[in-house]
Design a protein around this motif. Structure first.
Motif, mmCIF file in Angstrom:
data_model
loop_
_atom_site.group_PDB
_atom_site.id
_atom_site.type_symbol
_atom_site.label_atom_id
_atom_site.label_comp_id
_atom_site.label_asym_id
_atom_site.label_seq_id
_atom_site.Cartn_x
_atom_site.Cartn_y
_atom_site.Cartn_z
ATOM 1 N N ARG A 1 -0.997 6.170 3.168
ATOM 2 C CA ARG A 1 -1.682 4.849 2.481
ATOM 3 C C ARG A 1 -1.059 3.994 3.672
ATOM 4 O O ARG A 1 -0.285 4.050 3.981
ATOM 5 C CB ARG A 1 -0.858 4.374 0.920
ATOM 6 N N PRO A 2 -2.101 2.987 3.548
ATOM 7 C CA PRO A 2 -1.759 1.712 4.671
ATOM 8 C C PRO A 2 -0.003 1.455 4.195
ATOM 9 O O PRO A 2 0.454 0.942 3.327
ATOM 10 C CB PRO A 2 -2.814 0.529 4.582
ATOM 11 N N ILE A 3 0.706 0.596 5.191
ATOM 12 C CA ILE A 3 2.159 0.526 4.763
ATOM 13 C C ILE A 3 2.391 -1.164 5.171
ATOM 14 O O ILE A 3 1.939 -1.657 6.264
ATOM 15 C CB ILE A 3 3.228 1.408 5.725
ATOM 16 N N ASP A 4 2.138 -1.631 4.031
ATOM 17 C CA ASP A 4 2.709 -3.684 4.509
ATOM 18 C C ASP A 4 3.346 -3.482 5.625
ATOM 19 O O ASP A 4 3.633 -4.964 5.851
ATOM 20 C CB ASP A 4 2.702 -4.177 2.665
ATOM 21 N N CYS A 5 5.108 -2.961 5.013
ATOM 22 C CA CYS A 5 6.068 -3.811 6.247
ATOM 23 C C CYS A 5 7.069 -2.060 5.970
ATOM 24 O O CYS A 5 6.795 -1.307 5.399
ATOM 25 C CB CYS A 5 6.665 -4.059 4.870
ATOM 26 N N ALA A 6 7.263 -2.398 7.644
ATOM 27 C CA ALA A 6 8.439 -0.798 7.390
ATOM 28 C C ALA A 6 9.440 -1.671 8.687
ATOM 29 O O ALA A 6 9.472 -2.417 9.596
ATOM 30 C CB ALA A 6 7.681 0.075 8.933
ATOM 31 N N TYR A 7 10.233 -1.264 7.740
ATOM 32 C CA TYR A 7 11.401 -1.950 8.946
ATOM 33 C C TYR A 7 12.292 -0.813 9.247
ATOM 34 O O TYR A 7 12.649 0.548 9.009
ATOM 35 C CB TYR A 7 12.903 -2.938 7.780
ATOM 36 N N ALA B 1 3.115 12.232 14.944
ATOM 37 C CA ALA B 1 2.589 11.933 15.653
ATOM 38 C C ALA B 1 1.199 12.302 15.770
ATOM 39 O O ALA B 1 0.022 11.720 15.503
ATOM 40 C CB ALA B 1 2.790 11.874 17.410
ATOM 41 N N GLU B 2 1.710 13.253 15.313
ATOM 42 C CA GLU B 2 0.704 13.898 13.895
ATOM 43 C C GLU B 2 0.228 14.153 12.674
ATOM 44 O O GLU B 2 -1.274 14.557 13.184
ATOM 45 C CB GLU B 2 0.505 16.152 14.706
ATOM 46 N N ARG B 3 0.862 12.889 12.407
ATOM 47 C CA ARG B 3 0.017 12.854 11.155
ATOM 48 C C ARG B 3 0.147 11.813 10.326
ATOM 49 O O ARG B 3 0.842 10.640 10.361
ATOM 50 C CB ARG B 3 1.754 13.900 9.986
ATOM 51 N N PRO B 4 -1.190 11.257 9.527
ATOM 52 C CA PRO B 4 -1.537 9.904 9.566
ATOM 53 C C PRO B 4 -0.565 9.603 8.082
ATOM 54 O O PRO B 4 0.545 10.601 7.410
ATOM 55 C CB PRO B 4 -3.221 10.219 8.965
ATOM 56 N N LEU B 5 -0.964 8.703 8.079
ATOM 57 C CA LEU B 5 -0.037 7.935 7.316
ATOM 58 C C LEU B 5 -0.685 8.293 5.898
ATOM 59 O O LEU B 5 -1.825 8.273 5.379
ATOM 60 C CB LEU B 5 0.575 6.126 6.873
ATOM 61 N N LEU C 1 4.836 9.275 5.587
ATOM 62 C CA LEU C 1 3.315 10.460 6.116
ATOM 63 C C LEU C 1 3.291 11.412 5.274
ATOM 64 O O LEU C 1 2.475 12.692 4.867
ATOM 65 C CB LEU C 1 4.089 11.196 6.877
ATOM 66 N N ASN C 2 3.840 11.582 3.504
ATOM 67 C CA ASN C 2 3.317 12.564 2.404
ATOM 68 C C ASN C 2 3.640 12.278 0.779
ATOM 69 O O ASN C 2 3.324 13.086 0.210
ATOM 70 C CB ASN C 2 5.559 13.305 2.892
ATOM 71 N N SER C 3 3.439 10.754 1.104
ATOM 72 C CA SER C 3 3.066 10.254 -0.063
ATOM 73 C C SER C 3 3.188 8.724 -0.244
ATOM 74 O O SER C 3 2.980 8.133 0.872
ATOM 75 C CB SER C 3 4.737 9.901 -0.941
ATOM 76 N N SER C 4 1.900 8.505 -1.833
ATOM 77 C CA SER C 4 1.216 7.490 -1.533
ATOM 78 C C SER C 4 1.563 6.725 -2.406
ATOM 79 O O SER C 4 1.421 5.415 -2.941
ATOM 80 C CB SER C 4 -0.032 6.783 -1.387
#
Length: 272
Positions: free
Chosen positions: A259-265, A253-257, A228-231
């Motif tokens: 950058r788009p994340i390819d995969c989150a585990y 809930a209030e903060r956008p990513l 949520l804080n780094s690209s």
């Protein structure tokens, strides 16, 4: 590691003994009527231990960089092994295709994670560790035959303070409060650790690197917060992350990513 199939010796009972070795271990194998066994297992050669590419200290953090370790399937595909092991290839091929497609969308060439001729592949995992140098994690990844990646293990100067996003009282009455210095740790990661690691690996300022930020417990919290804080990262892994941290759910809930994340585990315990 060596392979001496021509040096097999025939025994009186018709069996033969060979020394068989690969990149992770060596053992004596007895073969009789086409069936293999491992006599004297206790006397087998010790497991091969990889050597870090390099290590350095920065602002109290210890950083250890491990070279990508080829899996058995990778060696077979690269022509280094014997006959290719097809077990699980359907699932593996599907996964490889999915990884390639997702990375391609960002212009990151993850196919080179196998074909790269240098010590470092194009997939780098930045893992914060509470103790040690990450070798235990690397060994477990080898055991389950992961696709190869370069592992950067980061032991922060202060686990409780450097990986928490804001100040918070300790969990118990006598505990020291969490200092909430994640922003400083992220700055250290982006401005000092990543540039030095990738410069030493021969990939300075490369847009073709697929980066993962990963961690367990508070480091899993940090990995999630980082998205949520780094690209700088296209993937995250939060293993039993401390997502209970006060106000964190509201923050997410209030903060956008970034950058788009390819995969989150995410892995969660029953109480989480």
């Amino acid at each position: 590691p060596v392979d001496h199939p021509a040096g097999a010796r025939e025994l009186a009972d018709g069996s033969s003994v060979s020394l068989v070795a690969n990149s992770s271990s060596a053992k004596v194998v007895a073969v009789k009527d086409g069936k293999a066994s491992t006599p004297n297992a206790g006397a087998a050669c010790p497991e091969y231990t990889p050597t870090p590419l390099f290590a350095f200290d920065v602002q109290g953090a210890r950083v250890t960089v491990w070279p990508a370790q080829s899996s058995s399937n990778t060696r077979n595909r690269a022509g280094e092994g014997g006959e290719e092991d097809d077990s699980g290839d359907a699932n593996r091929n599907t996964r490889d295709s999915r990884i390639s497609d997702s990375c391609g969308s960002d212009g990151i060439d993850c196919d080179n994670r196998i074909g790269d001729n240098s010590n470092c592949l194009n997939h780098i995992v930045y893992l914060h560790v509470y103790d040690g140098d990450g070798l235990d994690v690397l060994g477990e990844c080898q055991r389950i035959d992961c696709l190869p990646f370069t592992l950067v293990a980061i032991k922060p100067a202060c686990w409780n303070d450097d990986l928490t996003p804001w100040e918070c009282p300790g969990l118990f009455a006598d505990d020291v409060p969490f200092a909430g210095r994640a922003q400083d740790q992220l700055r250290l990661l982006e401005e000092e650790i990543i540039p030095q690691v990738e410069r030493e690996c021969g990939k300075p300022n490369s847009s073709r690197i697929c980066r993962t930020v990963a961690g367990y417990s508070l480091a899993g919290l940090f990995a999630t917060w980082t998205a949520l804080n780094s690209s700088a990262f296209s993937r995250i892994a939060s293993a039993s992350g401390s997502l209970w941290y006060p106000d964190f759910a509201h923050f997410v809930a209030e903060r956008p990513l970034k950058r788009p994340i390819d995969c989150a585990y995410f892995s969660l315990g029953s109480k989480e």
